[in-house]
Design an enzyme around this catalytic site. Structure first.
Site, PDB file in Angstrom:
ATOM      1  N   SER A 411       0.838  -1.204   0.000  1.00  0.00           N
ATOM      2  CA  SER A 411       0.000   0.000   0.000  1.00  0.00           C
ATOM      3  C   SER A 411       0.875   1.257   0.000  1.00  0.00           C
ATOM      4  CB  SER A 411      -0.876  -0.031   1.264  1.00  0.00           C
ATOM      5  OG  SER A 411      -1.985   0.790   1.112  1.00  0.00           O
ATOM      6  N   PRO A 412       0.366   2.360  -0.566  1.00  0.00           N
ATOM      7  CA  PRO A 412       1.153   3.592  -0.530  1.00  0.00           C
ATOM      8  C   PRO A 412       1.406   4.038   0.906  1.00  0.00           C
ATOM      9  CG  PRO A 412      -1.066   3.991  -1.409  1.00  0.00           C
ATOM     10  CD  PRO A 412      -0.901   2.515  -1.282  1.00  0.00           C
ATOM     11  N   CYS A 414       3.702   6.991   3.032  1.00  0.00           N
ATOM     12  CA  CYS A 414       4.629   8.101   3.135  1.00  0.00           C
ATOM     13  C   CYS A 414       5.778   7.733   4.070  1.00  0.00           C
ATOM     14  CB  CYS A 414       3.863   9.270   3.747  1.00  0.00           C
ATOM     15  SG  CYS A 414       4.295  10.803   3.021  1.00  0.00           S
ATOM     16  N   GLN A 489       1.733   6.986  -6.914  1.00  0.00           N
ATOM     17  CA  GLN A 489       0.565   7.681  -6.369  1.00  0.00           C
ATOM     18  C   GLN A 489       0.850   9.175  -6.346  1.00  0.00           C
ATOM     19  OE1 GLN A 489      -0.520   7.936  -2.091  1.00  0.00           O
ATOM     20  NE2 GLN A 489      -2.422   6.899  -2.632  1.00  0.00           N
ATOM     21  N   TYR A 570      -7.197  14.858   1.831  1.00  0.00           N
ATOM     22  CA  TYR A 570      -6.252  15.734   1.116  1.00  0.00           C
ATOM     23  C   TYR A 570      -7.014  16.549   0.073  1.00  0.00           C
ATOM     24  CZ  TYR A 570      -2.868  13.065   3.738  1.00  0.00           C
ATOM     25  OH  TYR A 570      -2.175  12.506   4.776  1.00  0.00           O
ATOM     26  N   ARG A 618      -7.665   6.447  -5.466  1.00  0.00           N
ATOM     27  CA  ARG A 618      -7.892   6.064  -4.069  1.00  0.00           C
ATOM     28  C   ARG A 618      -8.978   6.957  -3.497  1.00  0.00           C
ATOM     29  NH1 ARG A 618      -4.132   4.377   1.152  1.00  0.00           N
ATOM     30  NH2 ARG A 618      -4.624   2.305   0.430  1.00  0.00           N
ATOM     31  N   GLY A 711      -0.377  -2.367   4.228  1.00  0.00           N
ATOM     32  CA  GLY A 711       0.537  -1.276   4.524  1.00  0.00           C
ATOM     33  C   GLY A 711       1.490  -1.671   5.632  1.00  0.00           C
ATOM     34  N   ARG A 712       1.020  -1.518   6.865  1.00  0.00           N
ATOM     35  CA  ARG A 712       1.908  -1.747   8.015  1.00  0.00           C
ATOM     36  C   ARG A 712       2.565  -3.126   8.026  1.00  0.00           C
ATOM     37  NH1 ARG A 712      -2.488   0.225  12.099  1.00  0.00           N
ATOM     38  NH2 ARG A 712      -3.685  -0.745  10.420  1.00  0.00           N
TER      39      ARG A 712
END
Ligand SMILES: Cc1cc2nc3c(=O)[nH]c(=O)nc-3n(C[C@H](O)[C@H](O)[C@H](O)COP(=O)(O)OP(=O)(O)OC[C@H]3O[C@@H](n4cnc5c(N)ncnc54)[C@H](O)[C@@H]3O)c2cc1C
Ligand SMILES: Cc1cc2nc3c(=O)[nH]c(=O)nc-3n(C[C@H](O)[C@H](O)[C@H](O)COP(=O)(O)O)c2cc1C
Length: 783
Positions: A411-412, A414, A489, A570, A618, A711-712
């Site tokens: 997963s994207p 940051c 992304q 966002y 997304r 992700g994590r």
């Protein structure tokens, strides 16, 4: 001690039994408005685990209950002329009437006073009682009388249901999904004693009306259902006993205790019948109350302890029931599914049962599920083995001309480690190792289209040549050393920009070096966040242009796919959500207006991005907040993007407003992916607290998403996919030559590890009562 119990249902009677055992000197009275043997309804079900609990707390009633019960192990799903049976479920059914008679008899033996035909309308008559148990059922008069205190929340569901009986014998818990000219009808049926079965029928309101059931009396509606299910009933009648069609009320009470009064069973909280837990919850409430009374020094402390200790368990069961009822309410979503995939969806609907779990107890069924999945993949042009198929996670997929080797996605995320938007060696190692780790597709973090589009000073960007070169180096590495496809992304932080690095205070405004932020409307995120400037037409054009230029740079870097970030509050998300968009121009107001800017950006990027390469978007499929985006809106949002050419919807949720109320849990966002995929009919990627390959397979096999992002889990384990491939024996997983000895070892060891694990699971699993009964009644082998 004096205890008054209002309501002689399972909760009231079992509480009386346990409290009397604990305090033989106490004066305990149960007040029941009905006669002793005068009960509505047919059967109830308990799982083996619930029976174990009863055995521990009151062996005599447990023994009598289990002598009277019908056992079964299988669940059978009938759909479009097919039947799928899954064993190992360990359930038993009993007539509600017999259960109550057993509990009454046991209570009497212990010295509880049972008063029938005693309707209580005022608790004041128990002024001398030390404890008043309110076990007066789903329509609890006392919960409603003290509504301000107990604060019940009653969510009346849309589907109609009626509870009937039949003489049709059944050897499994049976779900029948029946196509009719009016729409889908569902029967939930199980045997509860010789020659008697319970039948709960269910239909959505439109189907119910079209079938002309409204206004029919009990007998007429039973006859109508008997006609519809006649092929299965085989001449057996449907019996009625207050079998009115109703809507299920999901009840949750904020408080369970008032002074010395306590709510128990359905009076306090209900759980949808599709998981068969109403009576279990009622009787386990009684157990929890008795345990609290045993331990606490005073009644007030005991009641506090009961409420505090029991709430989580009840809410968990209610959550499972909620998920299950939603599945049944939206069964039409899956109506076109292959029957075996449909049956897999029924089995796994409430998360308790998974792919691996079913593989242990019904390997043939799972093999069929795998085959059906592989067949769909082959129909999409892949030369995959359908006879000995790989698990769904390892089946390839195509989006436009991009082929992905497996369905696991990074997963994207940051990394907050860029310098002036420049990706660094950290990024090279980070993305490089995850690509080598075997995931089919990896996403970059939100890559910002301009300097002031950044969330934090550490965010990566793609607005200048140096950044383009740095990203190209990473993309080239990924392509040269792995089989992973790489998606870029692109995003703009909007009102959540100019904030601190994650580890310094997520979403908190920068104290120094902040830049100006923009948004759909001038509403700050936190009260002390920077007030964003409302975007005017010039800003709208400039941002759109910057997205296109960044997309062009992305193409030059060699990315395989492009994702537009329209989630998490966002910039583009701030246009979509009514909570953050209060514009009065053509970019505000209706959902179509709020989508206008994100769609314009998407279309402009789509035009600039090569037509053979896919694009995703997304979205936050719910804001988890009153007045915000809902799952139904998400379906509309997905449809609009699909019309604009999106190939995949990446379904996330929330992070729009800071006072949202998300309901977390395992795979908590998957229901939104399910809704978007199967209502809007677009490919989806789901994400959110998915931590095991078992869950990935469960989601894919049930048709709830096409790709699964983690992700994590990937932050701590770049080789998540390689390890899963070893577990499921998916040799095809890519491994660079440098790492082949590691791959060989883990694949070799995994065969043994998996065997050991399965043996342990099988050994640790106690025999179900159905198995024990079958063994006990088996004729002895001739010597
Ligand atoms: C269609 C349907 C199917 C179900 N299927 C299952 C299933 O398969 N398995 C399962 O476990 N559960 C099932 N249930 C749920 C189950 O019936 C209840 O959850 C369970 O009985 C709750 O127990 P209780 O003691 O809290 O309430 P109840 O069983 O409703 O008992 C409350 C009692 O209080 C009495 N009462 C109410 N008001 C007063 C008053 N003022 N004075 C005196 N007495 C009063 C009532 O007469 C009643 O006997 C189903 C329910 C429905 C509606
Ligand atoms: C450290 C971190 C950074 C994240 N950054 C982004 C991001 O840049 N873009 C995005 O769309 N989601 C981002 N997310 C959200 C993740 O993509 C994912 O949706 C979320 O972590 C839930 O999935 P998980 O439970 O598998 O971690 C981030 C999550 C984490 C933990």
């Amino acid at each position: 001690m004096k205890i008054a119990i209002i309501g002689g249902g399972p909760a009231g009677l079992y509480a009386a039994i346990l409290l009397k055992k604990q305090r033989p000197a106490a004066e305990i009275t149960v007040y029941e408005r009905n006669r002793a043997d005068d009960t509505f309804g047919f059967g109830v079900v308990f799982s083996d685990a619930t029976l174990d609990n009863f055995e521990k707390h009151d062996p005599p009633s447990y023994r009598r209950i289990t002598q009277e019960f019908a056992y079964w192990d299988d669940i059978a799903v009938h759909f479009r002329g097919t039947v799928h049976r899954v064993g190992g479920n360990g359930f038993c059914g009993c007539s509600r009437r017999k259960l109550l008679l057993i509990l009454q008899e046991r209570a009497r033996e212990l010295g509880v006073s049972l008063q029938f035909e005693a309707e209580i309308d005022n608790e004041k008559r128990f002024a001398d009682a030390d404890l008043i148990v309110l076990a007066d059922g789903i329509n609890s008069r006392f919960r409603d009388k003290h509504v301000e205190h107990f604060q019940p929340e009653v969510d009346v569901r849309s589907n109609y249901f009626a509870w009937m009986g039949s003489t049709r014998p059944l050897d499994a818990f049976t779900f029948i999904f029946q196509e009719t000219e009016w729409g889908p009808f569902i029967a939930h049926a199980y045997q509860y004693e010789a020659g008697r079965s319970t039948w709960i029928f269910e239909a959505d309101p439109e189907t119910f009306e079209r079938a002309g059931l409204k206004g029919l009396d009990e007998r007429q509606s039973a006859d109508r259902m008997a006609e519809m299910f006649g092929w299965f009933l085989g001449g057996h009648q449907l019996l009625t006993n207050r079998s009115m069609w109703r809507n299920f009320p999901m009840i949750r009470s904020q408080r369970w205790v008032k002074d010395n009064m306590v709510l128990l069973g359905d009076a306090k909280a209900t759980a949808h019948f599709s998981i068969g837990s109403g009576t279990k919850l009622a009787m386990e409430d009684a157990i929890a109350l008795a345990e609290a009374m045993q331990r606490a020094p005073t009644i007030a402390a005991a009641l506090r302890h009961y409420e505090r200790g029991r709430r989580e368990e009840v809410e968990k069961t209610q959550h499972a029931a909620d998920v299950s009822l939603v599945w049944f309410e939206h069964v039409d979503r899956f109506w076109e599914f292959d029957p075996v995939q449909f049956a897999f969806g029924v089995m796994t609907r409430s998360k308790a049962i998974t792919y691996d779990n079913l593989n242990l107890r019904a390997p043939d069924f799972v093999a069929e599920v795998d085959k059906a999945f592989a067949k769909q993949v082959r129909d999409n042009g892949f030369d995959v083995d359908v006879e000995k198929p790989l698990a769904p996670m390892f089946q390839p997929m195509r989006l436009r001309e991009m082929e992905i080797r497996n369905r696991a996605v990074v997963s994207p995320m940051c990394m907050y480690s860029a310098e002036e938007g420049m990706p660094t060696d950290f990024h090279l190692v980070h993305y490089g190792s995850r690509a080598i780790g075997g995931a089919g597709l990896i996403f970059t973090e939100m890559t910002c289209i301009s300097r002031d589009a950044r969330i934090t000073p550490g965010c990566a960007g793609l607005w200048n040549d140096a950044q383009e070169a740095a990203w190209k180096r990473i993309v080239d590495f990924v392509h040269a050393n792995s089989a992973a496809k790489f998606a870029l992304q692109l995003g703009h932080a909007g009102r959540k920009g100019a904030t601190k690095l994650m580890w310094d205070g997520i979403d908190r405004p920068l104290e120094e070096g902040a830049w100006d932020v923009i948004s759909a409307s001038p509403i700050p995120y936190f009260p002390d966040s920077q007030v964003p400037r409302e975007m005017d037409r010039a800003a709208i054009q400039a941002v759109k242009k910057a997205f296109v230029v960044a997309a062009e740079r992305g193409e030059r870097c060699g990315f395989d796919m492009l994702e537009l970030h329209c989630a998490h509050g966002y910039l583009l998300a701030s246009f979509i959500s009514p909570l953050t968009n209060q514009r009065t121009d053509e970019y505000g107001g209706s959902l179509q207006n709020r989508l206008r800017f994100p769609l314009e950006v998407f279309e402009a990027m789509r035009a600039a991005w090569p037509s053979h390469k896919p694009m995703s978007v997304r979205i936050s499929a719910t804001d988890w907040a009153e007045g915000g985006v809902t799952g139904d809106d998400a379906v509309e949002i997905a449809r609009s993007f699909a019309e604009a050419g999106v190939d995949l919807v990446d379904v996330s949720t929330g992070q729009t407003v800071r006072d949202a109320q998300p309901i977390y849990g395992r795979m908590f966002q998957t229901p939104f992916s399910d809704q978007v995929r199967n209502e809007a009919r677009v490919a989806t990627m789901c994400v959110g607290n998915i931590t095991t390959a078992d869950q990935v397979n469960t989601i894919l096999a049930a048709g709830r998403a096409d790709l699964v992002a983690l992700g994590r889990p990937h932050l701590v384990d770049p080789a998540f996919t390689m390890k899963a491939a070893a577990w499921y024996g998916a040799e095809e997983v890519f491994c660079p030559p440098q790492y082949l000895p590691g791959k060989e070892q883990i694949f070799r060891n995994s065969v043994r590890d998996r065997q050991d694990f399965e043996d342990l699971r099988i050994k640790a699993k106690p025999k179900t009562r159905a198995e024990l009964k079958a063994e006990a009644t088996k004729p002895l082998a001739a010597e």
